[in-house]
Design a protein around this motif. Sequence first.
Motif, PDB file in Angstrom:
ATOM      1  N   PRO A  57      28.317 -21.999  -8.476  1.00 31.52           N
ATOM      2  CA  PRO A  57      27.244 -21.762  -7.687  1.00 31.52           C
ATOM      3  C   PRO A  57      25.926 -22.680  -8.051  1.00 31.52           C
ATOM      4  CG  PRO A  57      28.011 -19.799  -8.629  1.00 31.52           C
ATOM      5  CD  PRO A  57      28.661 -20.941  -9.006  1.00 31.52           C
ATOM      6  N   THR A  58      25.991 -23.451  -9.228  1.00 29.60           N
ATOM      7  CA  THR A  58      24.863 -24.306  -9.360  1.00 29.60           C
ATOM      8  C   THR A  58      25.160 -25.711  -9.447  1.00 29.60           C
ATOM      9  OG1 THR A  58      24.941 -24.235 -12.041  1.00 29.60           O
ATOM     10  CG2 THR A  58      23.770 -22.512 -11.256  1.00 29.60           C
ATOM     11  N   PHE A  61      23.263 -28.766  -7.862  1.00 29.23           N
ATOM     12  CA  PHE A  61      22.416 -29.369  -8.453  1.00 29.23           C
ATOM     13  C   PHE A  61      22.886 -30.974  -8.955  1.00 29.23           C
ATOM     14  CE2 PHE A  61      20.045 -30.604 -12.176  1.00 29.23           C
ATOM     15  CZ  PHE A  61      18.663 -30.598 -11.701  1.00 29.23           C
ATOM     16  N   SER A  62      24.137 -30.668  -9.598  1.00 24.94           N
ATOM     17  CA  SER A  62      24.722 -31.774 -10.165  1.00 24.94           C
ATOM     18  C   SER A  62      25.280 -32.770  -9.165  1.00 24.94           C
ATOM     19  CB  SER A  62      26.043 -31.420 -10.863  1.00 24.94           C
ATOM     20  OG  SER A  62      25.582 -30.520 -12.153  1.00 24.94           O
ATOM     21  N   HIS A  86      11.295 -28.536 -15.288  1.00 26.41           N
ATOM     22  CA  HIS A  86      11.812 -27.715 -13.891  1.00 26.41           C
ATOM     23  C   HIS A  86      11.262 -26.084 -13.927  1.00 26.41           C
ATOM     24  CE1 HIS A  86      16.108 -27.318 -12.097  1.00 26.41           C
ATOM     25  NE2 HIS A  86      15.178 -27.439 -11.214  1.00 26.41           N
ATOM     26  N   GLY A  87      10.578 -26.247 -12.875  1.00 22.36           N
ATOM     27  CA  GLY A  87       9.834 -24.716 -12.779  1.00 22.36           C
ATOM     28  C   GLY A  87      10.719 -23.534 -12.068  1.00 22.36           C
ATOM     29  N   GLU A  88      11.287 -24.227 -11.034  1.00 25.87           N
ATOM     30  CA  GLU A  88      12.118 -23.035 -10.140  1.00 25.87           C
ATOM     31  C   GLU A  88      13.323 -23.820  -9.678  1.00 25.87           C
ATOM     32  OE1 GLU A  88       8.344 -20.409  -8.542  1.00 25.87           O
ATOM     33  OE2 GLU A  88       9.688 -21.164  -7.286  1.00 25.87           O
ATOM     34  N   GLN A  89      14.385 -23.100  -9.416  1.00 29.40           N
ATOM     35  CA  GLN A  89      15.556 -23.688  -8.617  1.00 29.40           C
ATOM     36  C   GLN A  89      16.054 -22.251  -7.690  1.00 29.40           C
ATOM     37  OE1 GLN A  89      17.102 -26.757  -8.990  1.00 29.40           O
ATOM     38  NE2 GLN A  89      18.290 -26.149  -7.208  1.00 29.40           N
ATOM     39  N   SER A  90      16.506 -22.845  -6.408  1.00 28.71           N
ATOM     40  CA  SER A  90      17.131 -21.640  -5.797  1.00 28.71           C
ATOM     41  C   SER A  90      18.218 -22.447  -4.890  1.00 28.71           C
ATOM     42  CB  SER A  90      16.082 -21.203  -4.790  1.00 28.71           C
ATOM     43  OG  SER A  90      15.709 -22.111  -3.737  1.00 28.71           O
ATOM     44  N   PHE A  91      19.209 -21.438  -4.495  1.00 30.47           N
ATOM     45  CA  PHE A  91      20.451 -22.142  -3.779  1.00 30.47           C
ATOM     46  C   PHE A  91      20.587 -20.943  -2.607  1.00 30.47           C
ATOM     47  CE2 PHE A  91      21.454 -23.567  -8.050  1.00 30.47           C
ATOM     48  CZ  PHE A  91      21.630 -24.977  -7.792  1.00 30.47           C
ATOM     49  N   THR A  92      20.767 -21.400  -1.499  1.00 24.88           N
ATOM     50  CA  THR A  92      21.102 -20.513  -0.324  1.00 24.88           C
ATOM     51  C   THR A  92      22.704 -21.179  -0.006  1.00 24.88           C
ATOM     52  OG1 THR A  92      19.162 -20.147   0.508  1.00 24.88           O
ATOM     53  CG2 THR A  92      20.863 -19.649   2.120  1.00 24.88           C
ATOM     54  N   TYR A  93      23.760 -20.037   0.155  1.00 28.28           N
ATOM     55  CA  TYR A  93      25.145 -20.352   0.309  1.00 28.28           C
ATOM     56  C   TYR A  93      25.575 -20.153   1.663  1.00 28.28           C
ATOM     57  CZ  TYR A  93      24.579 -20.721  -4.882  1.00 28.28           C
ATOM     58  OH  TYR A  93      24.116 -20.930  -6.089  1.00 28.28           O
TER      59      TYR A  93
END
Lengths: 153, 133
Positions: A57-58, A61-62, A86-93
């Motif tokens: 899932p993450t 970013f890499s 880094h404040g926030e990180q989000s993913f939509t799949y």
Amino acid sequence: MRIDPEKAKALPIRSIEADVERGRLRFFAKAVGQTDPIYSDVDAARRAGHPDLPVPPTFFFSLEMDDPDAFSFLADLNIDLGRILHGEQSFTYHSLAYAGETLLLKSRIADVHTKKGGALQFLVKHTDITRPTGEPVAEAEFSLAISHPEVTS
Amino acid sequence: MTTTTEIAVGTELPPLRVTPISRATLALFAGASGDHMPIHIDIDAAKKFGYDDVFAHGMLSMAYLGRLLTDWVPQEKIRSYRVRFTAVTPLHAEPTCTGRVTAIDDGIAIVELTVTLADGTVTLRGDATIDLT
């Protein structure tokens, strides 16, 4: 130096064509202590119904970090690396991606906003990840917090 | 792994405790993740920026929370996943990942997620949406 939101949003960010490699996914699995074999063993992945090792899932970013100059936009905006977190990180799949695929990453600075009376600025980078056909795979968004200690609110 | 039909509001995910974070953990994660920011792997750089020592990548904790999710449901069921980094994770910290289903609407479950260190510090808060259909 404070970030000019209009200048940031107009900044061109180079697109990335990223090859998803099995070896890299195995290394990532090891580094995060992943014990589920579908993320490191192709046979286990296939037994679970996957064509190859899935991209976890993450890891998108890499893929963004695949560009050796991934953070060059910070230099373009005169942002000192020592003042960012880094404040926030989000993913939509949209669909799973697998080892052996080539994915396209297109990024833009989506937003710049201020908190704490100007002592903190947030820079939001949005990335669309697609297959070469244009089929969407995922969207990633990160927000960097940039401190401006010279501002006292 | 849980079948998605067993998921209800209030369901707690089995917590994931990870081994204490060492310098080796950070070196490996820097290489594997591609995040080579020196503040996570070079004590001289960390000191230059005003920190006593290196500290963990936020994305390492987000990856641990990702393991919590994929240990629980098949990855293709995860529709979205987001976090806010609320505190830095120092060396030798012992993160625990937890999650709880707080709502189910139209076949989508919302799971609230937290990473907490042994001393009670919350380092990440976030949520994920899970497709139950």
